[in-house]
Scaffold this motif. Structure first.
Motif, PDB file in Angstrom:
ATOM      1  N   ALA A 131       7.554  -6.578  11.393  1.00  0.00           N
ATOM      2  CA  ALA A 131       7.661  -7.186  10.073  1.00  0.00           C
ATOM      3  C   ALA A 131       7.043  -6.300   9.004  1.00  0.00           C
ATOM      4  O   ALA A 131       6.751  -6.735   7.917  1.00  0.00           O
ATOM      5  N   THR A 132       6.853  -5.038   9.330  1.00  0.00           N
ATOM      6  CA  THR A 132       6.404  -4.074   8.333  1.00  0.00           C
ATOM      7  C   THR A 132       7.649  -3.517   7.680  1.00  0.00           C
ATOM      8  O   THR A 132       8.627  -3.281   8.343  1.00  0.00           O
ATOM      9  N   GLN A 133       7.591  -3.344   6.381  1.00  0.00           N
ATOM     10  CA  GLN A 133       8.751  -2.820   5.686  1.00  0.00           C
ATOM     11  C   GLN A 133       8.352  -1.551   4.954  1.00  0.00           C
ATOM     12  O   GLN A 133       7.331  -1.505   4.314  1.00  0.00           O
ATOM     13  N   ARG A 134       9.164  -0.533   5.114  1.00  0.00           N
ATOM     14  CA  ARG A 134       8.923   0.721   4.401  1.00  0.00           C
ATOM     15  C   ARG A 134       9.886   0.786   3.227  1.00  0.00           C
ATOM     16  O   ARG A 134      11.075   0.540   3.379  1.00  0.00           O
TER      17      ARG A 134
ATOM     18  N   LEU B 154       4.215  -6.643   5.077  1.00  0.00           N
ATOM     19  CA  LEU B 154       3.561  -5.428   4.614  1.00  0.00           C
ATOM     20  C   LEU B 154       4.611  -4.500   4.027  1.00  0.00           C
ATOM     21  O   LEU B 154       5.624  -4.227   4.650  1.00  0.00           O
ATOM     22  N   ARG B 155       4.356  -4.031   2.815  1.00  0.00           N
ATOM     23  CA  ARG B 155       5.226  -3.050   2.166  1.00  0.00           C
ATOM     24  C   ARG B 155       4.444  -1.747   2.084  1.00  0.00           C
ATOM     25  O   ARG B 155       3.386  -1.692   1.464  1.00  0.00           O
ATOM     26  N   VAL B 156       4.939  -0.715   2.729  1.00  0.00           N
ATOM     27  CA  VAL B 156       4.325   0.604   2.672  1.00  0.00           C
ATOM     28  C   VAL B 156       5.217   1.465   1.787  1.00  0.00           C
ATOM     29  O   VAL B 156       6.382   1.687   2.115  1.00  0.00           O
ATOM     30  N   ILE B 157       4.672   1.916   0.690  1.00  0.00           N
ATOM     31  CA  ILE B 157       5.446   2.674  -0.294  1.00  0.00           C
ATOM     32  C   ILE B 157       5.317   4.164   0.021  1.00  0.00           C
ATOM     33  O   ILE B 157       4.225   4.720  -0.011  1.00  0.00           O
ATOM     34  N   ASP B 158       6.431   4.796   0.346  1.00  0.00           N
ATOM     35  CA  ASP B 158       6.446   6.216   0.705  1.00  0.00           C
ATOM     36  C   ASP B 158       5.997   7.076  -0.470  1.00  0.00           C
ATOM     37  O   ASP B 158       6.419   6.865  -1.606  1.00  0.00           O
ATOM     38  N   ARG B 159       5.154   8.053  -0.170  1.00  0.00           N
ATOM     39  CA  ARG B 159       4.710   9.080  -1.112  1.00  0.00           C
ATOM     40  C   ARG B 159       3.824   8.543  -2.240  1.00  0.00           C
ATOM     41  O   ARG B 159       3.793   9.122  -3.317  1.00  0.00           O
TER      42      ARG B 159
ATOM     43  N   CYS C 108       0.840  -1.197   0.000  1.00  0.00           N
ATOM     44  CA  CYS C 108       0.000   0.000   0.000  1.00  0.00           C
ATOM     45  C   CYS C 108       0.872   1.242   0.000  1.00  0.00           C
ATOM     46  O   CYS C 108       2.036   1.190   0.369  1.00  0.00           O
ATOM     47  N   GLY C 109       0.283   2.332  -0.426  1.00  0.00           N
ATOM     48  CA  GLY C 109       0.963   3.617  -0.378  1.00  0.00           C
ATOM     49  C   GLY C 109       0.707   4.288   0.958  1.00  0.00           C
ATOM     50  O   GLY C 109      -0.381   4.161   1.526  1.00  0.00           O
ATOM     51  N   ASP C 110       1.683   5.009   1.465  1.00  0.00           N
ATOM     52  CA  ASP C 110       1.496   5.663   2.770  1.00  0.00           C
ATOM     53  C   ASP C 110       0.530   6.840   2.696  1.00  0.00           C
ATOM     54  O   ASP C 110       0.086   7.334   3.721  1.00  0.00           O
TER      55      ASP C 110
ATOM     56  N   ALA D 282      16.277   3.638  -6.840  1.00  0.00           N
ATOM     57  CA  ALA D 282      16.862   2.732  -5.857  1.00  0.00           C
ATOM     58  C   ALA D 282      15.777   2.427  -4.839  1.00  0.00           C
ATOM     59  O   ALA D 282      15.169   3.329  -4.289  1.00  0.00           O
ATOM     60  N   VAL D 283      15.529   1.170  -4.595  1.00  0.00           N
ATOM     61  CA  VAL D 283      14.495   0.764  -3.643  1.00  0.00           C
ATOM     62  C   VAL D 283      15.194   0.073  -2.486  1.00  0.00           C
ATOM     63  O   VAL D 283      15.747  -1.008  -2.638  1.00  0.00           O
ATOM     64  N   ALA D 284      15.189   0.721  -1.321  1.00  0.00           N
ATOM     65  CA  ALA D 284      15.831   0.158  -0.140  1.00  0.00           C
ATOM     66  C   ALA D 284      14.760  -0.267   0.841  1.00  0.00           C
ATOM     67  O   ALA D 284      13.847   0.491   1.129  1.00  0.00           O
ATOM     68  N   VAL D 285      14.842  -1.466   1.337  1.00  0.00           N
ATOM     69  CA  VAL D 285      13.849  -1.981   2.268  1.00  0.00           C
ATOM     70  C   VAL D 285      14.497  -2.164   3.628  1.00  0.00           C
ATOM     71  O   VAL D 285      15.551  -2.752   3.754  1.00  0.00           O
TER      72      VAL D 285
END
Length: 182
Positions: A173-176, A126-131, A102-104, A164-167
């Motif tokens: 276990a949430t990843q931004r 969970l991947r939260v995509i900034d912006r 999801c997007g933040d 560049a995608v840094a996790v």
């Protein structure tokens, strides 16, 4: 149970508050009276991150996608959402590897709802995509390549399409995912 589809729909019933129901009813009335155009102009900013609400390319993709559906289909989908009583299964029964993305800045399905789902699906990430907003795949297709299921307790880095995608892992276990222009 279709485990791959269930996480997306499970919380729609919770989002069907009287205010949301009224919005759907008014949207249906407007679409039936005036067509899809005015509805899409109003809805678009709620589907994308604020920084992209004036992006003409993204707008055209959104408009074209909805227009292909035709107003009858959009109205039918809204009526179905009004009648949807919630996912009949139990998210805890999902046992396959699951990544929720999801997007933040998602106004349609906020991060908190995704977090709640992730907590119920054993081993999910969970991947939260900034912006980014609700339409993260349309807003930035390249970032989704970095949202694969990572090995347990191991962050990963991906470079795609000049981003560049840094996790980074956190205790829940949430990843931004943080995007930086190269």
């Amino acid at each position: 149970m279709d485990a791959g589809f269930a996480p997306y729909l499970v919380r729609i019933a919770r989002l069907s508050t009287p205010l949301v129901r009224q919005h759907y009813l008014e949207s249906i009335e407007g679409i039936e009276a005036d067509g899809l155009g005015p509805y899409l102009v109003d809805a678009f900013p709620r589907y994308v991150a604020p920084a992209r609400a004036r992006d003409p390319t993204l707008w055209e993709t959104f408009r074209a996608m909805a227009s292909r559906l035709r107003r009858e289909v959009v109205v039918r989908q809204m009526r179905a959402l009004l009648n949807y009583r919630g996912f009949p299964g139990n998210l805890r029964e999902i046992v396959c590897p699951t990544v929720l993305i999801c997007g933040d800045e998602d106004q349609r399905t906020p991060v908190a709802i995704h977090q709640e789902m992730a907590e119920q699906i054993s081993g999910s990430q969970l991947r939260v995509i900034d912006r980014y907003g609700h339409f993260t795949p349309l807003e930035q297709k390249a970032v989704l390549g970095g949202c694969k299921l990572a090995a347990p307790n191991r962050p990963f880095d991906v470079v795609r399409a000049g981003l560049a995608v840094a996790v980074e892992s956190d205790p829940l276990a949430t990843q931004r995912v943080k995007l930086n222009q190269l």
